[in-house]
Scaffold this motif. Sequence first.
Motif, PDB file in Angstrom:
ATOM      1  N   TRP A 123       0.857  -1.185   0.000  1.00 56.49           N
ATOM      2  CA  TRP A 123       0.000   0.000   0.000  1.00 56.49           C
ATOM      3  C   TRP A 123       0.897   1.241   0.000  1.00 56.49           C
ATOM      4  O   TRP A 123       1.921   1.273   0.694  1.00 56.49           O
ATOM      5  CB  TRP A 123      -0.866   0.058   1.249  1.00 56.49           C
ATOM      6  N   ALA A 125       0.754   5.819  -0.176  1.00 62.40           N
ATOM      7  CA  ALA A 125      -0.064   7.034  -0.169  1.00 62.40           C
ATOM      8  C   ALA A 125       0.836   8.247  -0.243  1.00 62.40           C
ATOM      9  O   ALA A 125       1.956   8.248   0.276  1.00 62.40           O
ATOM     10  CB  ALA A 125      -0.930   7.108   1.081  1.00 62.40           C
ATOM     11  N   CYS A 131      -4.327   7.099  -2.545  1.00 65.61           N
ATOM     12  CA  CYS A 131      -3.827   5.859  -1.936  1.00 65.61           C
ATOM     13  C   CYS A 131      -3.915   4.750  -2.964  1.00 65.61           C
ATOM     14  O   CYS A 131      -4.912   4.639  -3.686  1.00 65.61           O
ATOM     15  CB  CYS A 131      -4.666   5.514  -0.709  1.00 65.61           C
ATOM     16  N   MET A 217      -3.231   6.861   4.376  1.00 72.29           N
ATOM     17  CA  MET A 217      -3.881   6.064   3.331  1.00 72.29           C
ATOM     18  C   MET A 217      -5.393   6.178   3.402  1.00 72.29           C
ATOM     19  O   MET A 217      -6.080   6.348   2.384  1.00 72.29           O
ATOM     20  CB  MET A 217      -3.456   4.600   3.465  1.00 72.29           C
TER      21      MET A 217
END
Length: 265
Positions: A123, A125, A131, A217
Amino acid sequence: MNPMVNIAVRAARSAGNIIVRHMDRLDRIVVEQKGENDFVSEVDRMAEAEIRAILRQAYPDHAIVGEEEGGSEDAEYVWLVDPLDGTTNFLRGFPQFAVSIALKHKGALEAGVIYDPVLQELWTAKRGGGCTFEGRKMRIKPRPGLDNALIGTGFPLRLREYHSAYLGMFGDVFARAGDLRRAGAAALDLAYVACGRLDGFWEIGLKPWDMGAGALMIREAGGIVGDFAGGDRYLETGNIVAGSPRLFADLVRTIGPHRVDGIRA
C-alpha cells in the motif's frame, strides 16, 4: 510514483526480505521483553537498521524516529518507522505483520508505505496524490453506520487501566456491527480499511509509527481518521478511530460513553 515514496517502498521491501528470511528459524531468534506484553526481536532491530540505512543514504538531512532505536523530530522532514508491526504474531508464526513507514513534512503526514512481506502486498499514499493498493487507486466505500459493518480493533494489553473502558466500547460496537476482527497488527488493520477489507477501526494507545502511514492512506482514500473525541489529535494521544465519514461518526458516538480520563481524545 513520488521519489520519497519510491525510497520508502525500497526500504520496506528490503526490510521485508530480512523478516521473511527468518521465518523458518523462529526458534533461534533472540527475543527481549521491553515491557508487559511488549517484545522486540533481533529481526525487528535488523529490519529497522536496514530501513534507516536506505533512508539516510537517500535523505541524510531527514530525521528518523523508529520503534526500536527512537529518535527526535528535529528536522523539516521526519520519517516514522515501524520495522515489524505485529512482532508477537511474527514470533508465533502467525502471518499477520507488516513494515510501516510514514513521512511527515512540517508536522503533516506527507507519504506512507505499508508492506506485508508474507503476501507481498503493498500500500502507498502521498498527500494529495491518493492511496494505492498493489498499484490500484483506492476509494473507501461509503457506509451509513456500524450496522452490518466489519470493524477492526486492537486490545489495550499494555494499558490495564483502560481494560474496563475498552470492554465497554467493545460490547457496544459488537452489539451493532456485522462482525469484528482483532488480528494484532494495527498498521495492516488501517491498510485494510483503506482498501475495503475492513469498514472501520479503533484502538487505544498506539504510537505514531503504528498509525502514520495507515492514517494517511485512509484519508487519501476518502475516509476520516480521528481521535476518540472526533478531533485530529490521534498521533498525539495514540487513540484512533477510522472509517468512511458516516461510519466514523457513528463509531465515535458508540465508543464515546466509555471514554475515561486519559482517553477522552
